[in-house]
Design an enzyme around this catalytic site. Structure first.
Site, PDB file in Angstrom:
ATOM      1  N   HIS A 188       0.741  -1.324   0.063  1.00 42.25           N
ATOM      2  CA  HIS A 188      -0.213   0.043  -0.077  1.00 42.25           C
ATOM      3  C   HIS A 188       1.054   1.219  -0.089  1.00 42.25           C
ATOM      4  CE1 HIS A 188      -3.728   2.323   0.711  1.00 42.25           C
ATOM      5  NE2 HIS A 188      -2.909   3.007   1.667  1.00 42.25           N
ATOM      6  N   GLU A 427      -2.857 -12.694 -16.346  1.00 39.33           N
ATOM      7  CA  GLU A 427      -1.792 -12.647 -15.336  1.00 39.33           C
ATOM      8  C   GLU A 427      -1.429 -14.212 -15.038  1.00 39.33           C
ATOM      9  OE1 GLU A 427      -3.146 -10.638 -11.860  1.00 39.33           O
ATOM     10  OE2 GLU A 427      -5.275 -11.327 -12.166  1.00 39.33           O
ATOM     11  N   ASP A 451       1.947 -10.254 -11.635  1.00 36.22           N
ATOM     12  CA  ASP A 451       1.823 -11.863 -11.297  1.00 36.22           C
ATOM     13  C   ASP A 451       2.081 -12.711 -12.485  1.00 36.22           C
ATOM     14  OD1 ASP A 451       0.868 -12.023  -8.643  1.00 36.22           O
ATOM     15  OD2 ASP A 451      -1.174 -11.837  -9.217  1.00 36.22           O
ATOM     16  N   CYS A 498      -2.118  -3.110 -17.271  1.00 34.16           N
ATOM     17  CA  CYS A 498      -2.327  -2.219 -16.121  1.00 34.16           C
ATOM     18  C   CYS A 498      -1.307  -2.619 -14.987  1.00 34.16           C
ATOM     19  CB  CYS A 498      -3.666  -2.623 -15.396  1.00 34.16           C
ATOM     20  SG  CYS A 498      -3.969  -4.343 -15.010  1.00 34.16           S
TER      21      CYS A 498
END
Length: 540
Positions: A188, A427, A451, A498
């Site tokens: 985060h 992914e 990933d 993304c």
């Protein structure tokens, strides 16, 4: 001068004093008190100040991250008023003639241990809460009545790591940079730094006695300078000025098209984690949102967000985007993103375990709640939805069946909704290899390179010991991206990226020549990418 190496998660240069945010317990000395009545009054006054601070934090979080994530501060206010907690503190002060700081810290430890030992997971989760509120009251008793952890000047925030509930409390206008011992490029803290467009480093083994010292964060090279020599400061100040000049030039690109020299139009979108991030998206002139990480509506709260809570969050975002596309990724928890109330089983290899779409398909009531909220919000703007961790056509067919069930329910209730594009995250190597089949089932692909890279290379991206061989530019990864783009285009399925590689400026031209249709990045990268796109001729 000391130069500490770490891993950069966002480039840039910051110069300022260090502010270490310790997650450990504060050192509180036991003192003998003669006037216990006055000491109890001190505690009661500090408790009232804490309640006021928590009320203000609730309002701040409500504006920035929505009601679901703000609820934690209401919970803390209620715990401060708990009779058992208050009596434990006042009785200790009166019975043992000890100072309020020691009584609060002791009560916090005792209640925390009691909660942690309970069988109920909800009660176990309260252990951290009671420790948090006790630390807050102790801090006030120790003289920090403004409740500010950063003070008045801008600082470099240094910590072991920062949880979402901690970062929301920070006055972001006071943060020059983040430096942490732990965390990952997808933590985060890292996401927040990229959204705020400030330098950040992880994996820095700093000393605890650095608080208040002058430092330099070189986010480009991953070096943290502590007590730098005067000439080094001057050198980095000059680099900062160069950086500022470049940023000013980039501002001239606002309002310009994202089109290559030879006329290829690219959708340049931004990634967000909560409602408040929309401001950065608009400020940096992204033409849409390519990844709304909806899991942040589930993280940092004590129970499942309701349909109404989710609907209001999605509706707010799409209305603020005023017709620009907003792509919402459905719930993506598990692996490194754990939520206690989901009661996920402990797994030896969680990155390959019960997570993301697997949870949604096995617990369709959770999935349907989110889909209803998304579809309801689609009536107010341009929404697309994408599903993470897909490995088969069967999964996509099952998703489409559930979507139709949700639409039928909404129709029967007379609830209006818009036309929602359906997409999937690519992914996993499995999704890459059958992308020709998957493209027949959906409107778009969004490649999650974080990933995809770890699964392709068989390297845990959270394992810092393997950083030296973790190669996001590996030819196998690039070939997979090319294959997905080609297979998608054969079925009129547009393809975007993304993941973190989308913001890798060294690969932008490569992706453009592969035929990528969309790039979604942290807001701070948008104008940099626009500059490269507008200066690239993919026909050569």
């Amino acid at each position: 001068m000391e130069a500490l190496n770490g891993k950069s998660v966002f480039g840039g240069i910051a110069i300022g004093k260090i502010r270490i945010l310790s997650k450990g317990d504060r050192i509180v000395k036991r003192e003998k008190i003669a006037d216990t009545a006055a000491e109890i009054s001190r505690f009661e006054a500090a408790s009232e100040i804490a309640k006021q601070q928590l009320g203000a934090l609730y309002e701040k979080a409500l504006r920035e991250v929505g009601e679901v994530n703000a609820m934690i501060f209401e919970v803390h206010q209620m715990m401060l008023e708990d009779p058992d907690y208050v009596e434990a503190i006042t009785h200790m002060i009166a019975g043992q003639s000890v100072n309020a700081e020691f009584a609060v810290a002791s009560a916090g430890d005792n209640f925390s241990e009691m909660f942690a030992a309970m069988d109920d997971d909800y009660m176990k989760a309260r252990a951290a809460d009671v420790k948090d509120i006790s630390n807050r009251v102790v801090a006030i008793l120790q003289g920090r009545h403004d409740g500010s952890v950063l003070g008045e000047e801008q600082v470099i925030v240094v910590a072991d790591d920062l949880a979402p509930s901690e970062t929301v409390q920070l006055d972001k206008s006071k943060v020059l940079a983040f430096v942490t011992r732990h965390g990952s490029t997808n933590s985060h803290t890292a996401i927040l730094a990229r959204t705020m467009n400030i330098p950040a480093m992880i994996g820095v083994n700093y000393a605890d006695d650095m608080d208040g010292k002058l430092a330099i964060v070189d986010g480009y090279n991953g070096i943290f300078y502590v007590d730098p020599e005067l000439q080094v400061v001057h050198d980095f100040e000059a680099k900062q000025q160069e950086e500022a000049d470049k940023i000013r030039l980039l501002q001239e690109l606002k309002g310009k098209e994202d089109v290559t020299i030879d006329g290829k139009h690219i959708h340049l979108y931004a990634n967000i984690g909560n409602v408040a991030d929309v401001a950065a998206v608009l400020q940096n002139d992204a033409t849409g949102i390519g990844l709304f990480r909806s899991e942040f509506l589930y993280l940092g709260t004590d129970t499942y967000p309701t349909e109404e809570e989710q609907f209001l969050a999605y509706k707010t975002v799409v209305q603020n985007m005023a017709g620009k596309k907003v792509i919402i990724r459905t719930l993506d928890i598990g692996a490194d993103k754990q939520v206690d109330y989901f009661e996920l089983p402990k797994e030896d290899n969680p990155a390959m375990g019960y997570r993301a779409i697997r949870i949604c398909l096995k617990q369709p009531e959770i999935f349907k709640t989110q889909l209803r909220a998304i579809y309801r919000a689609s009536y107010y703007g341009n929404i697309a939805v994408m599903y993470p961790m897909i490995i088969s056509v069967d999964e996509v067919c099952r998703i489409k069946q559930i979507v139709e069930e949700v639409k039928t329910e909404l129709d029967e209730q007379g609830i209006k909704y818009g036309d929602v594009e359906q997409g999937i995250m690519i992914e996993t190597p499995a999704a890459v290899m059958i992308s020709d089949l998957l493209a027949k089932e959906v409107d778009f692909f969004s490649i999650g390179t974080n990933d995809l890279t770890q699964y392709t290379l068989a390297i845990d991206r959270q394992n810092s010991r393997l950083d030296d061989i973790y190669d996001a530019h590996h030819e196998a990864v690039l070939r997979m991206i090319r294959m997905v783009i080609e297979n998608g285009h054969k079925e009129n399925c547009w393809v975007g990226i993304c993941g973190e590689l989308g913001a890798d400026l060294a690969l932008t031209e490569t992706f453009l020549k592969m035929g990528i249709d969309e790039l979604s990045v942290s807001p701070g990268y948008v104008l940099r990418l626009r500059e490269i796109i507008r200066n690239t001729d993919i026909s050569k």
